[in-house]
Design a protein around this motif. Structure first.
Motif, short mmCIF file in Angstrom:
data_model
loop_
_atom_site.label_atom_id
_atom_site.label_comp_id
_atom_site.label_asym_id
_atom_site.label_seq_id
_atom_site.Cartn_x
_atom_site.Cartn_y
_atom_site.Cartn_z
N THR A 187 0.76 -0.89 -0.06
CA THR A 187 -0.13 -0.59 0.04
C THR A 187 1.00 1.20 -0.15
N GLY A 188 1.95 1.41 0.93
CA GLY A 188 2.43 2.50 1.17
C GLY A 188 3.41 2.97 -0.80
N ILE A 189 4.29 1.66 -1.05
CA ILE A 189 5.02 1.32 -2.05
C ILE A 189 4.25 2.54 -3.38
N TYR A 190 2.98 1.68 -2.93
CA TYR A 190 1.94 2.30 -3.83
C TYR A 190 0.98 3.69 -3.75
N GLN A 191 1.58 4.33 -3.24
CA GLN A 191 0.90 5.75 -2.59
C GLN A 191 1.92 6.13 -3.14
N VAL A 192 3.48 6.42 -3.13
CA VAL A 192 4.43 6.77 -2.71
C VAL A 192 4.39 6.14 -5.35
N VAL A 193 4.72 5.57 -5.66
CA VAL A 193 4.84 5.60 -6.82
C VAL A 193 3.58 6.33 -7.88
N THR A 194 2.21 6.12 -7.22
CA THR A 194 1.03 7.00 -7.56
C THR A 194 1.25 8.73 -7.37
N GLY A 195 2.12 9.03 -6.75
CA GLY A 195 2.42 10.35 -6.30
C GLY A 195 1.14 10.65 -5.08
N HIS A 196 0.82 10.43 -4.33
CA HIS A 196 -0.13 10.70 -3.33
C HIS A 196 0.85 10.44 -1.56
N VAL A 197 2.13 10.37 -1.90
CA VAL A 197 3.10 10.57 -0.95
C VAL A 197 4.09 12.36 -1.33
N SER A 198 4.02 12.85 -0.68
CA SER A 198 4.55 14.45 -1.11
C SER A 198 6.72 13.68 -1.47
N SER A 199 7.10 14.29 -1.96
CA SER A 199 9.38 14.06 -2.23
C SER A 199 10.02 14.89 -1.72
N HIS A 200 8.75 16.05 -0.87
CA HIS A 200 9.50 16.67 -0.21
C HIS A 200 9.06 16.71 1.08
N ILE A 201 8.51 15.53 1.21
CA ILE A 201 9.21 15.78 2.87
C ILE A 201 9.97 14.75 3.28
N HIS A 202 10.51 14.06 3.13
CA HIS A 202 12.14 13.86 2.89
C HIS A 202 13.45 14.18 2.60
N TRP A 273 10.90 7.59 2.93
CA TRP A 273 10.16 8.34 2.44
C TRP A 273 9.05 9.33 2.98
N TYR A 274 8.57 8.71 3.95
CA TYR A 274 7.30 9.24 4.28
C TYR A 274 7.93 10.48 5.27
N GLY A 275 8.97 10.41 5.85
CA GLY A 275 9.80 11.38 6.52
C GLY A 275 9.35 10.63 7.79
N ILE A 276 9.34 9.56 8.60
CA ILE A 276 9.30 9.43 9.96
C ILE A 276 10.32 9.91 10.78
N ALA A 277 9.95 9.90 11.76
CA ALA A 277 10.92 10.69 12.32
C ALA A 277 11.10 9.89 14.21
N PRO A 278 11.92 9.46 15.06
CA PRO A 278 11.29 8.11 16.05
C PRO A 278 11.27 9.57 17.35
N THR A 279 10.32 9.11 17.76
CA THR A 279 9.60 9.51 19.17
C THR A 279 9.76 8.70 20.20
N GLU A 280 9.47 9.62 21.53
CA GLU A 280 9.98 8.47 22.53
C GLU A 280 8.17 7.86 23.06
N LYS A 281 7.43 8.34 22.26
CA LYS A 281 5.36 8.40 22.79
C LYS A 281 4.98 7.13 21.31
N GLU A 282 5.74 8.02 19.98
CA GLU A 282 5.10 6.46 19.72
C GLU A 282 5.97 5.36 18.50
N THR A 283 6.18 4.40 18.19
CA THR A 283 7.18 4.11 17.53
C THR A 283 6.99 4.36 15.82
N VAL A 284 8.24 4.13 15.23
CA VAL A 284 8.07 4.08 13.90
C VAL A 284 7.35 3.23 12.94
N LEU A 285 6.86 2.54 13.23
CA LEU A 285 6.19 1.55 12.29
C LEU A 285 5.28 1.61 13.25
#
Length: 609
Positions: A187-202, A273-285
């Protein structure tokens, strides 16, 4: 009652010839032996980002080449352990490889590291799963330790029921986790390929990063290699596979490596690609799942399967620890009890030991085992390094067909593993220094156990050329301690008289009156056995009795006679009845059996009520 309860919990005993039915198919083995490795997807990619975050979020693009490095090491390890499986089909993995090619001491270091690591696997995995549960239900947080201990107890019980039964139960959550992550990636790769995820967030690949260094990159790489824990488990458990075991184990290892590589690289890529950053309160996954799906049923399904596999990762330890302990015990480096199969044909002593040790660790660290993760990784990479080195020596020594290619694989793996160990000890010494104590301590204990077994074997060995038929009988002096005139004593006296004509009954009293009364009663009884009474004003039975036996023993030695002590002992019908009686008989026996050349015989009398 206890027996019936055991049958309900564990199941009916299985015959030895049913062992083949407990062998694992590839489908079940993949689930039960790969859960530790696959569960590391939940925290491996995050460990890379945590290190890079100390510089800047712009440095996150480095997670991609670091992931490639982890995949190269994964490929080297998979290829190496496939070779180990075929070379050592009886299991034992790194322990067997290091022992045979590097020497016993290195084998014991590998074995000790893995045993400690499997305990940490259970403690860390279950604690992490418990944290996931209490994060969902915060009111349970104060009960984390109780929940974790309870979960270990359940997993221990499931494994005691047998390997195939535990695999049947635990396979579903593992495959559900794999399916959930594959769906997330697609699902995530599909959203990347179809342009649903901005390339500027990473950050763009190749963006210059101030403060980045080779040392920091290597530190992030070593942290990401925590995703490789558990890769060795299949090579330790080859005998658990259906025949042909080596071929099935090698195939399962390859499939595990492919799944682990796909999931790891996919999660790293999507997190970048989704610009995920680790935090104490929520896991990366969790953040990634939320970004891809939102907080819907798919998100919660991924969270649930992640919590489940973190808990079930402990099962890899339960599958591999007993077999490794068996191999060490077979070589006389661990107690012989670890070679015994239980009612359900599993090595139950190893299963129980692992369960209790991990429970103790959870209680000591109060369920917070984060500080043990680096130690956990070191416990894996020490045997990784030793097994790679051992295989290098093996190829150089034996030079089979294609040995140069095999040597190259192990050489690459060994160099990377040693590099990771060095980085761990430099960057996280405060967390891994315990391995410098616990692993050598384990090896020291192994040596002490081995010395004991060798010494016992030497003392018990007998010369069969000395025929017993030529040895003459010696006179037997039989001593019967008596506490009064009872059916228990009557039975013991009859038995003693069947052994010898020289029987002495011994009574210890605390007053002259009690001695006089005993003499009077004994005379009326007319047993034909001499009674010796001993006065003990301080009410001790053991001391005067021991002194008397020593006196008789000295005289017997002079006349080349044998001394036998016949102990009358009544056995209560119910276990709790024993608490109502003093245990002087057992104390006397415990003292006597440590005396040289004194034979102790128990004559039990079964009470009916």
């Amino acid at each position: 009652m206890l027996k019936k309860f055991k049958r309900v919990l564990i199941g009916k005993p299985m015959k030895s010839n049913e062992a083949q039915s407990q062998k694992l198919s590839n489908y079940k083995a993949l689930a039960i032996l790969s859960s530790d490795a696959l569960s590391s997807i939940a925290y491996g990619p995050e460990q890379i980002l945590i290190v890079l975050a100390t510089v800047s979020v712009i440095a996150f693009w480095y997670s991609l080449p670091i992931a490639v490095g982890v995949l190269i090491l994964l490929a080297a390890l998979i290829l190496s352990y496939r070779q180990i499986i075929y070379a050592y089909p009886n299991g034992g993995g790194a322990y067997m490889v290091a022992k045979e090619n590097l020497g016993t001491i290195f084998g014991l270091f590998a074995g000790g590291s893995l045993l400690i690591d499997y305990v940490l696997t259970v403690a860390v995995s279950v604690s992490a799963g418990t944290d996931a549960i209490s994060s969902t239900f915060p009111e349970l947080h104060s009960h984390n330790v109780i929940i974790a201990v309870g979960l270990v107890a359940i997993i221990t019980l499931v494994n005691l029921r047998g390997l195939t039964e535990s695999a049947s139960i635990l396979a579903y959550p593992v495959y559900a986790f794999v399916a959930a992550l594959l769906f997330l990636m697609i699902t995530g790769i599909y959203q990347v390929v179809t342009g649903h995820v901005s390339s500027h967030i990473h950050p763009q690949v190749g963006t210059p990063v101030m403060g980045i260094s080779l040392f920091l990159i290597l530190k992030a790489f070593s942290s990401g290699c925590s995703a490789l824990t558990g890769v060795e488990a299949i090579s330790n458990a080859v005998p658990n596979f259906k025949e042909p075991a080596p071929k099935n184990a090698a195939s399962t290892l390859a499939v595990m490596g492919i799944i682990l590589g796909i999931l790891f690289s996919g999660i790293v890529f999507l997190a970048y690609w989704y610009g995920i950053a680790p935090t104490e309160k929520e896991t990366v996954l969790s953040q990634l799942s939320s970004s891809v799906f939102g907080r819907n049923i798919f998100y919660y399904f991924i969270q649930a399967t992640t919590a489940l596999i973190l808990i079930l990762a402990a099962n890899t330890g339960f599958a591999a620890f007993p077999l490794l302990a068996f191999n060490l015990a077979k070589d006389k480096y661990m107690p012989r009890a670890f070679t015994a199969r239980g009612d359900r044909l599993g090595y139950s002593n190893g299963i129980i030991t692992l369960g209790l040790a991990s429970m103790l660790l959870i209680v000591i660290f109060e369920g917070n085992t984060e500080n043990l993760i680096p130690l956990y990784a070191v416990g894996v990479f020490i045997p990784f390094s030793l097994s790679q080195t051992g295989m290098i020596i093996k190829w150089i020594r034996t030079k089979p067909n294609g040995w140069m290619a095999k040597l190259t694989i192990n050489l690459i793996g060994a160099l990377i593993c040693y590099l990771i160990l060095i980085i761990f000890f430099i960057t996280k010494f405060g967390q891994v220094w315990m391995s410098l104590i616990f692993i050598p301590l384990a090896v020291f204990i192994f040596h002490k156990i081995h010395q004991h077994y060798i010494a016992v074997g030497g003392q018990l060995k007998t010369d069969i050329t000395e025929h017993l038929i030529n040895i003459k009988d010696t006179e037997n002096v039989v001593i019967v301690p008596v506490a009064g005139v009872t059916k228990v004593v009557r039975q013991s006296i009859i038995y003693a008289k069947s052994l010898s004509d020289n029987v002495i009954a011994v009574y210890v009293g605390s007053s002259k009156e009690s001695l006089h009364d005993m003499h009077k009663t004994w005379s009326k009884w007319n047993t034909g056995v001499k009674l010796v009474t001993l006065l003990s004003p301080y009410r001790s039975v053991l001391t005067p009795l021991s002194q008397f036996i020593d006196t008789v023993k000295a005289k017997a030695d002079a006349s080349h006679s044998q001394v036998t002590v016949v102990m009358p002992q009544f056995i209560a019908k119910k276990w709790w009845h024993s608490i109502l009686h003093n245990q002087s008989g057992f104390l006397i026996m415990a003292n006597l059996i440590r005396r040289k050349s004194v034979i102790v015989t128990i004559v039990p009398y079964q009470l009916e009520e």
